[in-house]
Motif scaffolding. Structure first.
Motif, PDB file in Angstrom:
ATOM      1  N   SER A   1      41.127  39.145  38.600  1.00 61.38           N
ATOM      2  CA  SER A   1      40.700  38.289  39.790  1.00 61.38           C
ATOM      3  C   SER A   1      41.139  37.002  39.830  1.00 61.38           C
ATOM      4  O   SER A   1      41.668  36.371  40.748  1.00 61.38           O
ATOM      5  CB  SER A   1      39.519  38.581  40.046  1.00 61.38           C
ATOM      6  OG  SER A   1      38.879  40.064  40.520  1.00 61.38           O
ATOM      7  N   SER A   2      41.028  36.580  38.417  1.00 61.96           N
ATOM      8  CA  SER A   2      41.246  35.109  37.938  1.00 61.96           C
ATOM      9  C   SER A   2      42.769  34.682  38.252  1.00 61.96           C
ATOM     10  O   SER A   2      43.104  33.723  38.492  1.00 61.96           O
ATOM     11  CB  SER A   2      40.691  34.420  36.752  1.00 61.96           C
ATOM     12  OG  SER A   2      41.542  35.177  35.784  1.00 61.96           O
ATOM     13  N   GLN A   3      43.502  35.864  37.898  1.00 59.00           N
ATOM     14  CA  GLN A   3      44.988  35.772  38.088  1.00 59.00           C
ATOM     15  C   GLN A   3      45.632  36.096  39.480  1.00 59.00           C
ATOM     16  O   GLN A   3      46.939  36.108  39.533  1.00 59.00           O
ATOM     17  CB  GLN A   3      45.513  36.370  37.017  1.00 59.00           C
ATOM     18  CG  GLN A   3      45.137  35.981  35.430  1.00 59.00           C
ATOM     19  CD  GLN A   3      45.564  34.614  35.281  1.00 59.00           C
ATOM     20  OE1 GLN A   3      46.676  34.354  35.460  1.00 59.00           O
ATOM     21  NE2 GLN A   3      44.434  33.764  34.620  1.00 59.00           N
ATOM     22  N   GLY A   4      44.654  36.311  40.436  1.00 62.68           N
ATOM     23  CA  GLY A   4      45.135  36.957  41.702  1.00 62.68           C
ATOM     24  C   GLY A   4      46.012  38.245  41.904  1.00 62.68           C
ATOM     25  O   GLY A   4      46.805  38.465  42.501  1.00 62.68           O
ATOM     26  N   LEU A   5      45.579  38.916  40.739  1.00 62.09           N
ATOM     27  CA  LEU A   5      46.180  40.360  40.602  1.00 62.09           C
ATOM     28  C   LEU A   5      45.231  41.602  40.916  1.00 62.09           C
ATOM     29  O   LEU A   5      45.645  42.690  40.867  1.00 62.09           O
ATOM     30  CB  LEU A   5      46.653  40.729  39.061  1.00 62.09           C
ATOM     31  CG  LEU A   5      47.872  39.308  38.598  1.00 62.09           C
ATOM     32  CD1 LEU A   5      47.862  39.692  37.019  1.00 62.09           C
ATOM     33  CD2 LEU A   5      49.047  39.570  39.237  1.00 62.09           C
ATOM     34  N   ALA A   6      44.076  41.223  41.312  1.00 61.24           N
ATOM     35  CA  ALA A   6      43.342  42.244  41.765  1.00 61.24           C
ATOM     36  C   ALA A   6      43.816  43.330  42.626  1.00 61.24           C
ATOM     37  O   ALA A   6      43.334  44.639  42.698  1.00 61.24           O
ATOM     38  CB  ALA A   6      41.735  41.521  42.179  1.00 61.24           C
ATOM     39  N   ASN A   7      44.382  42.851  43.637  1.00 62.09           N
ATOM     40  CA  ASN A   7      44.710  43.639  44.806  1.00 62.09           C
ATOM     41  C   ASN A   7      46.148  44.738  44.214  1.00 62.09           C
ATOM     42  O   ASN A   7      46.444  45.692  45.109  1.00 62.09           O
ATOM     43  CB  ASN A   7      45.517  42.848  46.086  1.00 62.09           C
ATOM     44  CG  ASN A   7      46.796  42.249  45.349  1.00 62.09           C
ATOM     45  OD1 ASN A   7      46.986  41.801  44.389  1.00 62.09           O
ATOM     46  ND2 ASN A   7      47.720  41.735  46.555  1.00 62.09           N
ATOM     47  N   GLN A   8      46.552  44.430  42.796  1.00 60.87           N
ATOM     48  CA  GLN A   8      47.508  45.295  42.334  1.00 60.87           C
ATOM     49  C   GLN A   8      46.958  46.547  41.529  1.00 60.87           C
ATOM     50  O   GLN A   8      47.420  47.296  41.139  1.00 60.87           O
ATOM     51  CB  GLN A   8      48.535  44.633  41.492  1.00 60.87           C
ATOM     52  CG  GLN A   8      49.353  43.714  42.161  1.00 60.87           C
ATOM     53  CD  GLN A   8      50.214  42.857  41.483  1.00 60.87           C
ATOM     54  OE1 GLN A   8      50.730  43.232  40.218  1.00 60.87           O
ATOM     55  NE2 GLN A   8      50.481  41.586  41.654  1.00 60.87           N
TER      56      GLN A   8
ATOM     57  N   ASN B   1      38.617  43.415  35.207  1.00 64.26           N
ATOM     58  CA  ASN B   1      38.591  43.050  36.378  1.00 64.26           C
ATOM     59  C   ASN B   1      38.272  41.660  36.818  1.00 64.26           C
ATOM     60  O   ASN B   1      38.880  40.935  37.742  1.00 64.26           O
ATOM     61  CB  ASN B   1      37.494  43.918  37.404  1.00 64.26           C
ATOM     62  CG  ASN B   1      37.763  45.405  37.484  1.00 64.26           C
ATOM     63  OD1 ASN B   1      38.881  45.647  37.349  1.00 64.26           O
ATOM     64  ND2 ASN B   1      36.790  46.180  37.754  1.00 64.26           N
ATOM     65  N   ARG B   2      37.668  40.860  36.025  1.00 62.25           N
ATOM     66  CA  ARG B   2      37.435  39.539  36.075  1.00 62.25           C
ATOM     67  C   ARG B   2      38.608  38.571  35.721  1.00 62.25           C
ATOM     68  O   ARG B   2      38.914  37.881  36.696  1.00 62.25           O
ATOM     69  CB  ARG B   2      36.297  38.966  35.279  1.00 62.25           C
ATOM     70  CG  ARG B   2      34.778  39.478  35.474  1.00 62.25           C
ATOM     71  CD  ARG B   2      33.767  38.475  34.785  1.00 62.25           C
ATOM     72  NE  ARG B   2      33.907  38.918  33.425  1.00 62.25           N
ATOM     73  CZ  ARG B   2      33.248  39.894  32.948  1.00 62.25           C
ATOM     74  NH1 ARG B   2      32.448  40.669  33.461  1.00 62.25           N
ATOM     75  NH2 ARG B   2      33.257  40.061  31.652  1.00 62.25           N
ATOM     76  N   TYR B   3      39.319  39.213  34.714  1.00 62.38           N
ATOM     77  CA  TYR B   3      40.622  38.558  34.550  1.00 62.38           C
ATOM     78  C   TYR B   3      41.663  38.622  35.500  1.00 62.38           C
ATOM     79  O   TYR B   3      42.361  37.764  36.099  1.00 62.38           O
ATOM     80  CB  TYR B   3      41.004  38.998  33.096  1.00 62.38           C
ATOM     81  CG  TYR B   3      42.717  38.682  32.863  1.00 62.38           C
ATOM     82  CD1 TYR B   3      42.763  37.275  32.297  1.00 62.38           C
ATOM     83  CD2 TYR B   3      43.652  39.313  33.057  1.00 62.38           C
ATOM     84  CE1 TYR B   3      43.946  36.757  32.264  1.00 62.38           C
ATOM     85  CE2 TYR B   3      44.931  38.802  32.961  1.00 62.38           C
ATOM     86  CZ  TYR B   3      45.091  37.584  32.432  1.00 62.38           C
ATOM     87  OH  TYR B   3      46.221  37.072  32.120  1.00 62.38           O
TER      88      TYR B   3
END
Length: 266
Positions: free
Chosen positions: A84-91, A80-82
């Motif tokens: 989020s750092s890549q702007g992919l959390a919403n996927q 989840n941290r990774y």
């Protein structure tokens, strides 16, 4: 015959271009023709039904059950941290669950949406927390890479291709139609097996990285896979198997460890 494959290829190319996504970290393009939310809802319902079945015994209140949840939560948090750092959390709107199941079966799996089951039969092979992280990292990688949705999409594409072949060859002789359908069917199914093997190899790569992100030494993963293989040779030719051979998997993992070590922090 050439026209059949020409028209089929054009039609399938159009479908393929209409639905593609990218796997995190590997950057591989994959076919995506199904809704993430829909498949995750179906997975959640299936997982709940599985846990509630009279045939399923969920182990609770033991050190092993606690370890499964600990390792799962560690890897999930790192992933989840990774993302989020890549702007992919919403996927990835995953609602993670980790359960230890009483069974002699040597198995573990992760459904879309983060629904994980580890069977007690695999614990003598994992041996320790890092071995368990190897298994759970691999299974979680399948979910993050959305391999279930990809396999479903590939099957949908295969079915679409079969329908197109049937339509295009409708005015041909029975011999021609039978030959084309046989060729397409056999070739298509072997193609599905290839996709399964490539998914397994990709999950190996991502799993090593995910366990490293969670603080587990990816260099220890080889020991687990060596125990898993236990020197047994498969009687199924690798090109007809959904998994890489044990020897190839171990060799490939050894090559992938330097990449995963870059993400490892104790």
């Amino acid at each position: 015959m050439n026209k059949v494959f020409k028209y089929t290829s054009i039609a399938l190319l159009g479908v393929t271009l209409a639905g593609c996504s990218t796997v995190p970290l590997t950057g591989r393009k994959q076919l995506s023709l199904v809704s993430d939310s829909q498949i995750e809802q179906q997975a959640a319902a299936s997982y709940k039904e599985f846990l509630g079945s009279s045939k399923t015994k969920v182990i609770t209140g033991t050190s092993n059950a606690a370890l499964v949840k600990k390792v799962g939560n560690n890897i999930a948090a790192a992933v989840n941290r990774y993302l989020s750092s890549q702007g992919l959390a919403n996927q990835y709107n995953f609602n993670w669950e980790f359960n230890l199941i009483q069974s002699d079966e040597v198995n573990a799996w992760c459904m879309p949406g983060g629904k994980v089951a580890v069977y007690s039969g695999i614990l003598p092979i994992t041996l320790n927390e890092t071995g368990l992280a190897t298994v759970m990292g691999h299974e979680i990688a399948h979910a993050i890479a959305k391999h279930s949705a990809e396999q479903m999409s590939n099957q949908m594409l295969l079915q679409t291709g079969g329908q197109i072949v049937g339509a295009v060859t409708a005015d041909q002789s029975m011999a021609v139609r039978s030959g084309v359908n046989l060729l397409y069917g056999v070739g298509g199914q072997i193609g599905m097996l290839k996709y399964s093997r490539s998914n397994e190899s990709e999950a190996d790569r991502l799993g090593l990285i995910f366990m490293a992100m969670a603080g587990y030494n990816p260099g220890e993963a080889v020991k687990f896979w060596e125990r898993m293989s236990n020197g047994k040779a498969s009687g199924t030719p690798e090109f007809l198997s959904t998994h890489p051979s044990d020897a190839r998997r171990i060799s490939d993992i050894q090559k992938l460890i330097p990449e995963a070590q870059k993400y490892y922090k104790k």
